[in-house]
Scaffold this active site. Structure first.
Site, mmCIF file in Angstrom:
data_model
loop_
_atom_site.group_PDB
_atom_site.id
_atom_site.type_symbol
_atom_site.label_atom_id
_atom_site.label_comp_id
_atom_site.label_asym_id
_atom_site.label_seq_id
_atom_site.Cartn_x
_atom_site.Cartn_y
_atom_site.Cartn_z
ATOM 1 N N GLY A 93 0.844 -1.190 0.000
ATOM 2 C CA GLY A 93 0.000 0.000 0.000
ATOM 3 C C GLY A 93 0.874 1.232 0.000
ATOM 4 N N CYS A 122 5.393 -6.068 1.288
ATOM 5 C CA CYS A 122 5.683 -4.637 1.217
ATOM 6 C C CYS A 122 5.058 -3.916 2.426
ATOM 7 C CB CYS A 122 5.212 -4.082 -0.133
ATOM 8 S SG CYS A 122 5.923 -2.483 -0.509
ATOM 9 N N TYR A 123 4.023 -3.082 2.237
ATOM 10 C CA TYR A 123 3.382 -2.436 3.397
ATOM 11 C C TYR A 123 2.879 -3.509 4.363
ATOM 12 C CZ TYR A 123 0.049 0.331 6.138
ATOM 13 O OH TYR A 123 -0.638 0.924 7.161
ATOM 14 N N HIS A 126 7.902 -7.759 -3.999
ATOM 15 C CA HIS A 126 6.595 -8.180 -4.521
ATOM 16 C C HIS A 126 6.708 -9.503 -5.279
ATOM 17 C CE1 HIS A 126 4.364 -4.499 -3.582
ATOM 18 N NE2 HIS A 126 5.520 -3.903 -3.759
ATOM 19 N N GLU A 133 4.362 -11.182 -6.330
ATOM 20 C CA GLU A 133 3.236 -11.293 -7.266
ATOM 21 C C GLU A 133 3.530 -10.707 -8.634
ATOM 22 O OE1 GLU A 133 3.537 -9.362 -4.699
ATOM 23 O OE2 GLU A 133 2.482 -7.453 -4.861
ATOM 24 N N ASP A 142 -9.728 -5.685 -25.235
ATOM 25 C CA ASP A 142 -10.617 -5.644 -24.065
ATOM 26 C C ASP A 142 -12.083 -5.502 -24.469
ATOM 27 O OD1 ASP A 142 -8.197 -5.590 -22.850
ATOM 28 O OD2 ASP A 142 -8.287 -3.478 -22.285
ATOM 29 N N LYS A 175 -4.780 -8.012 -18.596
ATOM 30 C CA LYS A 175 -4.704 -8.197 -20.043
ATOM 31 C C LYS A 175 -4.426 -9.649 -20.448
ATOM 32 C CE LYS A 175 -4.440 -5.000 -22.786
ATOM 33 N NZ LYS A 175 -5.592 -4.240 -23.227
#
Ligand code: XMP
Length: 621
Positions: free
Chosen positions: A58, A85-86, A172, A174, A230, A376
């Site tokens: 965050g 992280c945060y 991170h 992820e 999209d 995406k």
């Protein structure tokens, strides 16, 4: 298969990181359901089928009293917890460790070295690349915790309390750019939380179709189609759920499309079997409203509002009863997260489908966005599963506001810019020039709007990557690094070789001025960028690079020495646009592109953007 409601899953607490949804995505990619929760949920209110918790990153600092916390009782539930992280800092802070502003902030690539062993790092290499985006760091561990990994600039980059299955990572896992990130999440989900596979993408299609039917009821939908992947996937999903008679597609030509793109899109959509599509040329009204506007966020807001106004005009012409219709949009997740739509997230940029007028319609329940939770790469998978042609599914992403956000503007009446003094900052180079333009970036989950630093260098891409990160980590005044590819008549920079090196490459001596008059969104500038963008795209196609590059914005900037127009080439590789690396294009191809652009006779300088995301965003505005 279970229903989603009672399925075992990982709970992700959303502290507003740009990557929160990505964590959920990654876990779903591993075949396990993950759901996002608000951070103020009480520990005892968490459903029984939660088998592990992840605290997201965050933009805040834990020592700021107003920053979001968690119910401390979640640490007593007996569930494994992973802080990122945060989330890592919050875990340390809540369990009585210490968090301080780091001496050195880290954005982008870092080298992680592991210490000892832990189930989280089972089968992970001792040394690997991780992606960082933080200013604060854990400086003292909570009791019972051990450090299990560090980087050069962050001593406690990973920590564990194995007795309670608590883990914290400053980086991170992820994001795609953390080499072994997915393996780390895999270890957390399967080895530590003991999850079993219960999720796959085909479920998503059925799930979305059910959701669409439930939301639309007996109404019809009016979809704004851009011709990109999209909106095409959204169109296809909606049609599958409701039938073509209840789905109406509208392509609005803003005038900011690529060269000849509008006519190609119409042809393309017809070939793909979309019959219920109407095109409307609205370029005049877009140009009119953007006349004289230079501020990027203002431009974005005007464009978003104009889309809605044009849609209303067309709907009125067609006598559509607004009570009988919902507005559909092909919004995908980065569009919402970067607009700051979740509770704790910062606004990085206002995407065209997230302006106030749309937010109002959303509140009234009049908008349907069937792919808003996806990234995406997932949307492309959905498109393929839905049978769309691969040429359509694999097109480069192109933003709704189009070239309008790739043409930087300048008002001559604006106060003269005072450039920041970075002479005392230790930089890895001495030959540089701060450019007076600014661009948007994202650092530590916050929006930045700062100057780029232009350099010349013949170094390797690896060396340039490091130089770029070192510069943006060293000073907050700079959020992008550009290599100058030419100096009129004397090719320099990364294209320079042999005798060209002897040309005095003192960037400080070159002139990078704004023109004395306004440079905003004029037809001439749009045509110029269309022409140059077309040169670039053609060359990339010819070189067989189109599918290797994720997206290739070409940006027009109003600075120079003669024409006061220059160009930035911004090719990136990415997986889902939340993180990106600058692409490494062979120099002989760059040389050809540079030469062809210079042959237009309208451009002073050509730069190559060597900034990753973070700290830069993909688009400049
Ligand atoms: P940034 O520049 O934030 O962009 O790194 C991430 C991705 O989003 C695209 N983008 C947009 N797409 N409407 C869109 O449909 C917008 O307003 C918009 N702004 C950025 C960008 O091209 C990249 O793929």
């Amino acid at each position: 298969m279970n229903t989603v409601k009672n399925m075992k899953h990982i709970a992700i607490f959303d502290f507003g990181s740009q990557y929160t949804h990505l964590i959920a995505r990654r876990i779903r990619e591993l075949g396990v359901l993950a759901k996002i929760y608000p951070t103020d949920i009480k520990a005892l209110k968490l459903p029984k089928d939660v088998i592990g918790i992840i605290l997201s990153g965050g933009p805040q600092s834990v020592y700021d009293k107003k920053s979001p916390r968690v119910d401390a009782k979640i640490f007593a539930l007996g569930l494994p917890i992973l802080g990122l992280c945060y989330g890592h800092q919050l875990m340390a802070h809540t369990l009585k460790g210490t968090v301080r502003p780091g001496k050195i902030k880290e954005y982008g690539r870092a080298k992680l070295t592991l210490q000892g062993t832990s189930p989280l790092f089972a089968k992970i290499k001792k040394s690997s690349t991780v992606w960082m985006s933080h200013g604060d760091s854990v400086s003292k561990l909570p009791k019972e915790f051990k450090t299990i990994g560090s980087t050069n600039d962050c001593a406690i980059a990973a920590m564990k309390d194995s007795a309670r299955d608590f883990y914290g990572l400053q980086f991170h896992p992820e994001v795609h750019h953390t080499d072994q990130g997915l393996k780390i999440l895999n270890n957390f989900v399967f080895a530590i939380c003991q999850a079993k596979k219960n999720w796959q993408i085909n479920n998503i299609i059925d799930e979305q179709i059910k959701k669409i039917k439930k939301q639309v009821k007996n109404k019809k939908v009016f979809l704004l189609v851009s011709g990109g992947v999209d909106s095409s996937v959204a169109f296809s999903l909606l049609t599958k759920a409701l039938g073509s008679k209840r789905v109406y597609g509208l392509y609005i030509d803003t005038g900011f499309m690529r060269l000849r793109e509008s006519s190609e899109i119409r042809k393309f959509m017809k070939q793909a079997g979309f019959t219920n599509l109407r095109a409307h040329d609205a370029s005049k009204i877009f140009y009119e409203r953007l006349k004289g506007v230079a501020d990027p966020e203002q431009k974005r807001k005007i464009i978003g509002q104009t889309f809605i106004d044009v849609k209303d005009v067309v709907a009125k012409k067609l006598n559509l009863d607004s009570l009988q219709w919902l507005l559909a949009q092909g919004t995908i997740y980065p569009d919402t997260i970067e607009t700051g739509a979740t509770k704790h997230a910062d606004t990085i940029k206002t995407h065209h489908n997230r302006v106030d007028a749309i937010q109002k319609l959303i509140k009234q329940g009049k908008v349907i966005e069937p792919i808003a939770d996806f990234y995406k790469d997932e949307v492309r998978k959905l498109g393929t599963l839905l049978g769309l042609p691969s040429k359509m599914v694999n097109r480069h992403p192109f933003p709704g506001p189009g070239l309008a956000i790739r043409i930087l503007c300048h008002n001559a009446t604006d106060e003269k810019q005072v450039l920041p003094d970075i002479s005392k900052v230790r930089l890895p180079i001495t030959n540089y020039h701060i450019l007076s333009i600014k661009s948007v970036g994202v650092q530590g989950d916050n929006r930045t709007y700062a100057h780029p630093l232009a350099i010349t260098s013949n170094k390797t891409w690896d060396a340039l990557d490091k130089i770029s990160s070192n510069i943006t980590n060293a000073t907050k005044e700079i959020n992008r690094v550009l290599v100058l590819l030419n100096r009129t008549r004397h090719p320099l920079g990364i294209l320079g070789a042999g005798s060209e090196r002897s040309v005095p490459a003192e960037l400080k001596d070159l002139v990078f001025n704004f023109p004395n008059e306004d440079r905003t969104l004029t037809l001439d500038r749009i045509k110029l960028l269309q022409k140059i963008d077309n040169i670039v795209m053609q060359e990339i196609q010819n070189a067989g690079l189109y599918d290797k590059i994720w997206q290739f914005p070409t940006v027009l900037i109003p600075i120079g020495c003669k024409h006061f127009e220059s160009v930035v080439l911004r090719p990136v590789t990415s997986k889902e646009a939340m993180t990106a690396s600058f692409a490494r294009i062979k120099r002989h191809i760059l040389k050809r592109i540079t030469q062809k652009i210079l042959n237009t006779g309208k451009i002073d300088y050509i730069f190559y953007d060597i900034t990753n995301k973070p700290p830069g965003t993909i688009e400049w505005e």
